[in-house]
Design an enzyme around this catalytic site. Structure first.
Site, PDB file in Angstrom:
ATOM      1  N   ARG A 162       0.837  -1.208   0.000  1.00  0.00           N
ATOM      2  CA  ARG A 162       0.000   0.000   0.000  1.00  0.00           C
ATOM      3  C   ARG A 162       0.870   1.255   0.000  1.00  0.00           C
ATOM      4  NH1 ARG A 162      -2.680  -3.570   3.474  1.00  0.00           N
ATOM      5  NH2 ARG A 162      -4.787  -4.157   2.826  1.00  0.00           N
ATOM      6  N   ASN A 212      -0.892   9.156  -4.587  1.00  0.00           N
ATOM      7  CA  ASN A 212      -2.176   9.323  -3.904  1.00  0.00           C
ATOM      8  C   ASN A 212      -2.216  10.535  -2.980  1.00  0.00           C
ATOM      9  OD1 ASN A 212      -3.242   7.268  -5.316  1.00  0.00           O
ATOM     10  ND2 ASN A 212      -3.335   5.799  -3.646  1.00  0.00           N
ATOM     11  N   ASP A 226     -10.838  -4.729   7.901  1.00  0.00           N
ATOM     12  CA  ASP A 226      -9.964  -5.846   8.303  1.00  0.00           C
ATOM     13  C   ASP A 226     -10.694  -6.779   9.275  1.00  0.00           C
ATOM     14  OD1 ASP A 226      -7.916  -4.625   6.779  1.00  0.00           O
ATOM     15  OD2 ASP A 226      -7.490  -3.278   8.443  1.00  0.00           O
ATOM     16  N   ARG A 260     -13.043  -8.939   7.353  1.00  0.00           N
ATOM     17  CA  ARG A 260     -12.303 -10.028   6.696  1.00  0.00           C
ATOM     18  C   ARG A 260     -12.016 -11.148   7.697  1.00  0.00           C
ATOM     19  NH1 ARG A 260      -8.598  -5.936   2.997  1.00  0.00           N
ATOM     20  NH2 ARG A 260      -9.837  -6.216   1.118  1.00  0.00           N
ATOM     21  N   HIS A 277      -3.542   0.160   8.660  1.00  0.00           N
ATOM     22  CA  HIS A 277      -4.139  -0.668   7.605  1.00  0.00           C
ATOM     23  C   HIS A 277      -3.018  -1.077   6.640  1.00  0.00           C
ATOM     24  CE1 HIS A 277      -7.181  -2.245   5.016  1.00  0.00           C
ATOM     25  NE2 HIS A 277      -6.936  -1.398   4.048  1.00  0.00           N
TER      26      HIS A 277
END
Ligand code: APR
Length: 311
Positions: free
Chosen positions: A89, A96, A149, A152, A176
């Site tokens: 990430r 970004n 998360d 999940r 994250h």
């Protein structure tokens, strides 16, 4: 009662699916904004054409103009590039953060009172950047981490045991990223600790799978990252704010000393309601959990320091 207004920035995979969940839950009218002309308009029109079937009356409108987002109650930011196989990430950071700056400035110009929910990765750094660029009070900004998360991890536990997804609870804190901290001691099935139901080695592999769950999907898709669970999870956060639900959800929230963290956003359990991140709940962590959490905090901190945001 006037309808709430929710803006979703980024009409890609995550953004378009977020609009779908928001509309089907009738949380308010939705504005979908993207930099690409036609895409948010086309996806919004497609959603409106599903409304008679799914029987929702939320109005979904696509735009490229920030003026159309004016006076939004909640703004969900998904604009940015997603991961490709082999990327972490944090590889997305420079691109970004530039996109996020433009977006946040456009949003606060027209919606100075909005709550911001950030989805763009690397998540915890982007939430911090959104806080700096927006000038909004910290309780008005949160990031999507543990709500996703944790979901999940819950799905992995439910699949392992063959029990209802609704009966499984799990808490994932920290950043994250691969250093996130699934808390096995706080995972339960209808109140029963999972340690009484699943052998330790299987619990450990569920925790490892949770940490790498985003990457597992990136590797399978090859052309982008996950979007169903992320969009559902951020819509759940929006719902908690818009309906003042006081949900207890782990999400990236501003810490002012809680868990020994100061002046940064990191995944912790939060009471989410009409005032955004209303209260951080400080749960007890054992030595291993605390060490893993501190490691995760340090990883986020070094990314923020590298970026030199707001310095
Ligand atoms: N303003 C508005 N929209 C933008 C901008 C910008 N400056 N820059 C990019 N976008 C839009 C793109 O045009 C695209 O439609 O953001 C959208 C991103 O969509 P996808 O490429 O499909 O990516 P997605 O899978 O939705 O992921 C978006 O969420 O989960 C995170 O890591 C993921 O950071 C990524 C983000």
């Amino acid at each position: 009662m006037a309808r709430k207004k929710i803006t979703v920035v980024g009409a890609g995979h995550v953004g378009a699916h977020t609009a779908l969940w928001l509309a089907t839950k009738e949380l308010g009218d939705v504005v979908l904004l993207d930099i690409i002309e036609g895409v948010p308009q086309g996806k919004s029109l497609d959603l409106m054409e599903a409304a008679p079937i799914e029987k929702f009356d939320s109005y979904v409108r696509g735009t490229n103009d920030y003026a159309d987002t004016a006076n939004s109650d909640v703004v969900i930011i998904t604009a940015g590039i997603p991961r490709k196989p082999g990327m972490s990430r944090s590889d997305l950071i420079n691109t970004n953060v530039g996109i996020l700056k433009t977006v946040v400035e456009g949003i606060v110009k027209y919606s100075p009172n909005a709550y911001l929910l950030i989805v763009t990765n690397p998540l915890d750094v982007m939430v911090y950047a959104a806080w700096k660029y927006s000038g909004l009070p910290s309780h008005k900004i949160m990031g999507l981490s543990g709500a996703l998360d944790g979901s999940r991890m819950r799905s992995f536990i439910a699949m392992e045991l063959g029990v209802s997804m609704s009966d499984v609870h799990a808490m994932v804190i920290g950043g994250h990223a691969d250093e996130m901290v699934p808390l096995k001691r706080y995972a339960t099935v209808s109140g029963i600790p999972i340690s009484q139901l699943i052998p330790d080695d299987r619990i450990n592999s569920i925790m490892e799978r949770t940490k790498k769950a985003g990457g597992e999907i990136v590797a399978l898709l090859k052309t982008g990252s996950a979007y169903c669970a992320p969009s559902a999870a951020v819509a759940e956060m929006a719902e908690a704010i818009l309906k003042d639900k006081k949900r207890v959800m782990p999400c990236a929230a501003f810490c002012s000393g809680q868990y020994g963290v100061k002046d940064m956003f990191i995944g912790v359990p939060v009471v989410v309601g009409a005032n955004g991140a209303e209260k951080i709940l400080e749960i007890e962590l054992d030595n291993d959990e605390r060490a893993a959490f501190n490691n995760s905090v340090n990883a986020v901190k070094s990314l923020i320091d590298e970026l030199k945001i707001g310095q």
